[in-house]
Enzyme design. Structure first.
Site, PDB file in Angstrom:
ATOM      1  N   GLY A 121      34.093  56.367 -38.583  1.00  0.00           N
ATOM      2  CA  GLY A 121      33.830  56.305 -39.982  1.00  0.00           C
ATOM      3  C   GLY A 121      32.340  56.474 -40.334  1.00  0.00           C
ATOM      4  N   ASP A 144      38.057  48.495 -30.938  1.00  0.00           N
ATOM      5  CA  ASP A 144      39.192  49.265 -30.321  1.00  0.00           C
ATOM      6  C   ASP A 144      39.028  50.642 -29.355  1.00  0.00           C
ATOM      7  OD1 ASP A 144      40.206  48.133 -32.739  1.00  0.00           O
ATOM      8  OD2 ASP A 144      40.839  50.057 -33.877  1.00  0.00           O
ATOM      9  N   LEU A 289      39.415  36.988 -35.112  1.00  0.00           N
ATOM     10  CA  LEU A 289      39.113  36.297 -33.979  1.00  0.00           C
ATOM     11  C   LEU A 289      38.393  37.307 -32.626  1.00  0.00           C
ATOM     12  CD1 LEU A 289      41.822  33.556 -33.473  1.00  0.00           C
ATOM     13  CD2 LEU A 289      39.390  33.087 -33.961  1.00  0.00           C
ATOM     14  N   ARG A 291      36.775  39.884 -33.148  1.00  0.00           N
ATOM     15  CA  ARG A 291      35.481  40.469 -33.452  1.00  0.00           C
ATOM     16  C   ARG A 291      34.519  39.775 -33.492  1.00  0.00           C
ATOM     17  NH1 ARG A 291      37.190  44.630 -38.039  1.00  0.00           N
ATOM     18  NH2 ARG A 291      35.628  43.479 -39.462  1.00  0.00           N
TER      19      ARG A 291
HETATM   20  O1  F6P Z   1      37.096  48.254 -35.877  1.00  0.00           O
HETATM   21  C1  F6P Z   1      38.436  48.321 -36.029  1.00  0.00           C
HETATM   22  C2  F6P Z   1      39.234  47.415 -36.450  1.00  0.00           C
HETATM   23  O2  F6P Z   1      38.976  46.302 -35.769  1.00  0.00           O
HETATM   24  C3  F6P Z   1      40.855  48.016 -36.622  1.00  0.00           C
HETATM   25  O3  F6P Z   1      41.470  47.566 -35.318  1.00  0.00           O
HETATM   26  C4  F6P Z   1      41.162  47.065 -37.501  1.00  0.00           C
HETATM   27  O4  F6P Z   1      42.358  47.657 -38.099  1.00  0.00           O
HETATM   28  C5  F6P Z   1      40.148  47.214 -38.426  1.00  0.00           C
HETATM   29  O5  F6P Z   1      38.806  47.078 -38.024  1.00  0.00           O
HETATM   30  C6  F6P Z   1      40.216  46.130 -39.638  1.00  0.00           C
HETATM   31  O6  F6P Z   1      39.105  46.028 -40.289  1.00  0.00           O
HETATM   32  P1  F6P Z   1      38.730  44.848 -41.595  1.00  0.00           P
HETATM   33  O7  F6P Z   1      37.785  44.205 -41.103  1.00  0.00           O
HETATM   34  O8  F6P Z   1      38.543  45.839 -42.816  1.00  0.00           O
HETATM   35  O9  F6P Z   1      39.978  44.374 -41.794  1.00  0.00           O
END
Ligand code: F6P
Length: 368
Positions: A121, A144, A289, A291
């Protein structure tokens, strides 16, 4: 000074990923060594709409941040300046295009190039700004690992490590209680996290978006294990996985300018397994978790290399490109080739073959 570059800017957009701060450090130190100034743009492009939020990035700003999760610049996945939701006085919502303001502020601030760190994006937005005359170099980011053009993105290795650790931990409690666990991991269009963590943690079933699944096959696997005296099972499911003929599970309506929220597949699969097999089945959602927290060594190194490489490209006057790992090198690929298409798991890749050979089911009946 190279090719008249005096000042660059950097931003982080979309969902965060472990390693963002390491990229920022890589960019800032490489740029300062060349005698350039670096401006940090707050929350994606927001800082180019409200320029009071722009901060100069110095050696001091990036000290001791390589190992930190998150991003010192902040990020957002709602801030596409080409399509910003705006509430009218009467409460109605409209979508406005403020991209010209961004470009105008960019030039007013005498910025020579933008290093944009983001996923599909954010890099698509970066590409549109490049077409509007803002020189941009992209840095690919997503846990991902689904971006085209690069073999891997930073953040992915950390996420897989977290998911593997969680699956390991669930094994012992599943075995102690003779339960089935269904563990939901991130992976919207691509099942890389579920696949790599699932194989590494010896799960019994891996469900990914690339292979629509059949619940009967999943339940057969659980019962086959039961017959072998293995009275527990672990299923890992990517959030974007779906049953054959079914849809991805979403939460709430889609908001303007952002992707629809996914979630719920683990809960649903767990209910179905419990109903069909009679085995007590629990769902666990790892969510964000995956991320958070410290990037692994692999992600830190890749992030620092991407940051330094992005500055090298700006110095060489090569913009409209994205840095990419093409082992062992980091090279440039045109942004236009990287955006708009997901790098999904190839069904004939070695890891899928390995999983099947180890007896792991993908819920598709093929070679299970
Ligand atoms: O970075 C991609 C992602 O981790 C996807 O796997 C997931 O659907 C999305 O981000 C979740 O994003 P948000 O923080 O907006 O919930």
């Amino acid at each position: 000074m190279t090719r008249g570059i005096r000042r660059i800017a950097i931003n982080t957009g979309g969902g965060d990923a472990p390693g963002l701060n390491a990229v920022i450090r890589g960019v800032v130190l490489s740029a300062l060594r060349r005698g350039w100034q670096v401006l940090g743009i707050h929350r994606g492009y927001e800082g180019l709409l409200d320029t009071s939020k722009i901060i100069p990035l110095t050696r001091e700003s990036v000290r001791g941040i390589t190992h930190l999760g998150g991003t010192i610049l902040g990020t957002t996945n709602k801030g596409n300046p080409f399509e910003l939701p705006y509430r009218n006085a009467d409460g109605s919502m409209v979508v406005v295009d403020r991209s010209d303001e961004v470009v105008s502020n960019f030039h007013k601030l005498n910025i020579d190039a933008l290093i944009a760190i983001g996923g599909d994006g954010s890099l698509s937005i970066a590409h549109r700004f490049h077409q509007k005359g803002m020189p941009v170099v992209g840095v690919p980011k997503t846990i991902d690992n689904d971006l085209a053009g690069t073999v891997i993105t930073f953040g992915f290795d950390t996420a897989v490590g977290i998911a593997t650790d969680a699956l390991d931990r669930l094994h012992s409690t599943a075995e102690a209680h003779d339960r089935v666990f269904v563990v939901e991991v991130m992976g919207r269009y691509a099942g890389w996290i579920a696949l790599n963590a699932g194989v590494s943690a010896s799960t019994d079933v891996i469900l990914i978006p690339e292979i629509p699944f059949d619940l009967e096959v999943v339940c057969d696997k659980v019962m086959e294990r039961e017959g072998e005296g293995r009275r527990f099972s672990i299923v890992v499911v990517a959030e974007g996985a779906r049953p054959a003929g079914g849809e991805m599970m979403t939460r709430g309506p889609k908001e303007a300018g952002r992707e629809v929220r996914l979630g719920g597949i683990a809960e649903w699969v767990a209910q179905q397994i419990e109903e069909r097999t009679g085995k007590e089945t629990r769902a666990v959602v790892l969510g964000h978790l995956q991320r958070g927290g410290r990037p692994t060594t692999f992600d830190r190194l890749l992030a620092l290399r991407f940051g330094a490489a992005a500055v090298r490209l700006v110095a060489a006057g090569q913009t409209g490109v994205m840095v990419a790992l093409d082992p062992p090198e980091v090279r440039a690929v045109p942004l236009s080739e990287a955006i708009g298409r997901s790098r999904t798991v190839p069904l004939d890749c070695d890891t899928i073959h390995t999983a099947r050979e180890l007896g792991i089911s993908f819920g598709d009946g093929s070679a299970d």
